[in-house]
Design an enzyme around this catalytic site. Structure first.
Site, PDB file in Angstrom:
ATOM      1  CG  LEU A  23      28.690  25.334  19.695  1.00  0.00           C
ATOM      2  CD1 LEU A  23      29.767  24.480  19.798  1.00  0.00           C
ATOM      3  CD2 LEU A  23      28.500  25.985  18.363  1.00  0.00           C
ATOM      4  N   GLY A  27      17.282  15.449  23.662  1.00  0.00           N
ATOM      5  CA  GLY A  27      17.461  14.540  24.389  1.00  0.00           C
ATOM      6  C   GLY A  27      17.541  15.366  25.711  1.00  0.00           C
ATOM      7  CG  ASP A 184      20.595  10.510  13.929  1.00  0.00           C
ATOM      8  OD1 ASP A 184      20.378  10.531  13.511  1.00  0.00           O
ATOM      9  OD2 ASP A 184      20.541  11.086  15.156  1.00  0.00           O
TER      10      ASP A 184
END
Length: 339
Positions: A23, A27, A184
């Site tokens: 999906l 990182g 974020d």
């Protein structure tokens, strides 16, 4: 990290899961669509590889604990978490989350070339979706710590490993409000529920206590590096690019990101992606100088809609509105918008 699927089955907590699809990744983490072999239920499984031992495991588990802090219809809920140790001594954290078949808001953004035409979502549908995200952000910014008798401020912070905002804690529970910032917010971190209308804010790996006084240059550089690693550049608030000694960060970093999000819902990308793609140059400089514009010749969205975006995209954080002011203006605009 490689994009290929891992072994086709995972054995976790006495349950067997079939890995069916990748999906997303970034990182040290990847997110897979997995199916419980016994029940056939689908889940999103976030796999976080922890090569650095205890510290990286603690950081991954902090994300899991962060999900548990909030119960809100527009915030994703955690279903399960576990730590698995590999043969080489490394550890992997698995976080199980609900799977939503419509994917994220990023998947449904209008093509950027539709910005000046009459295609794309209606203003009202955009605002209704955006309102759900704003409600989720309000829950983060207005968080109340649970009442825990006779605990000191330093022990309150141990559970989450996050920065403690400056406040008096007298053990009475009177000062329990702690603002958290997501840091974020972007279309890729907003899922769309199976009803096709309800936004679900996700990915709390970047979230932390919002109010931080920057007392030293070293602290400023630490926060700056962390923001560069965790916060997407085209949605990152200006104050996170060059953090100066003596300044104070707070939850209004999210208000800037919300302004970029609303722009992207209408025009297909962040205003600072537009700046880079059409004019070249530095996204960081464009953000810090507040240099952006609406697509030329656009007539689809109202002046009030565009003013709401401008209301949030204010470079000076002290002049930026609170989430409550954003919601008040948003609600007023929705009242004016036809069904």
């Amino acid at each position: 990290m490689a994009c290929c699927l891992p072994v086709q089955t995972l054995h976790i907590n006495s349950r067997t899961f079939k890995v069916t699809k990748l999906l997303g990744e970034g990182g040290f983490s990847v997110v897979y669509l997995v199916q419980d072999v016994a029940t056939t239920r689908l889940y999103a499984c976030k796999k976080i590889y922890c090569p650095d031992g205890t510290d990286s495991v603690k950081e991954a588990l902090k994300e899991a604990e962060t999900y548990r802090m909030f119960t809100h219809p527009n915030i994703i809920r955690i279903l399960d978490v576990c730590v698995v140790q590999g043969k080489d001594g490394s550890k992997t954290v698995y976080i199980f989350l609900p799977y939503y078949r419509h994917g994220t808001l990023q998947d449904s953004l209008p093509p950027t070339e539709s910005g000046s035409g009459e295609t794309g979502p209606t203003e009202r549908s955009i605002l209704r979706m955006f309102r759900g995200v704003a409600y989720a952000v309000r829950a983060l910014h207005d968080h109340e710590l649970p009442e825990v008798p006779a605990r000191r401020a330093d022990s309150l912070d141990e559970g989450y490993g996050m920065e403690l905002e400056e406040r008096d804690v007298d053990g009475t529970g009177a000062e329990r409000h702690v603002a958290y910032a997501h840091r974020d917010i972007k279309p890729g971190n907003v899922l769309i529920a199976d009803d096709g209308m309800t936004p679900i804010l996700m990915d709390f790996g970047s979230m932390q206590r919002a109010r931080i006084h920057i007392r030293t240059r070293q602290q400023g550089l630490f926060e700056q590096d962390k923001a560069a690693e965790q916060c997407s550049m085209a949605y990152r608030a200006p104050e996170l690019f060059d953090i100066k000694t003596g300044t104070r960060l707070d939850e209004r970093v999210d208000i800037w990101s919300l302004g970029c999000l609303l722009y992207a819902q209408a025009y297909g990308e962040s205003p600072f992606d537009v700046q880079l793609n059409q004019q070249g140059g530095s996204v960081a400089m464009a953000v810090q100088n507040g240099r952006w514009s609406f697509p030329p010749g656009h007539t689809k969205y109202s002046k009030g809609f565009q003013e709401l975006i401008r209301f949030m995209l204010v470079v000076e954080p002290r002049e930026r509105p609170s989430i409550h002011q954003v919601i008040d203006r948003l609600d007023a605009l929705l009242l004016q918008t036809s069904t």
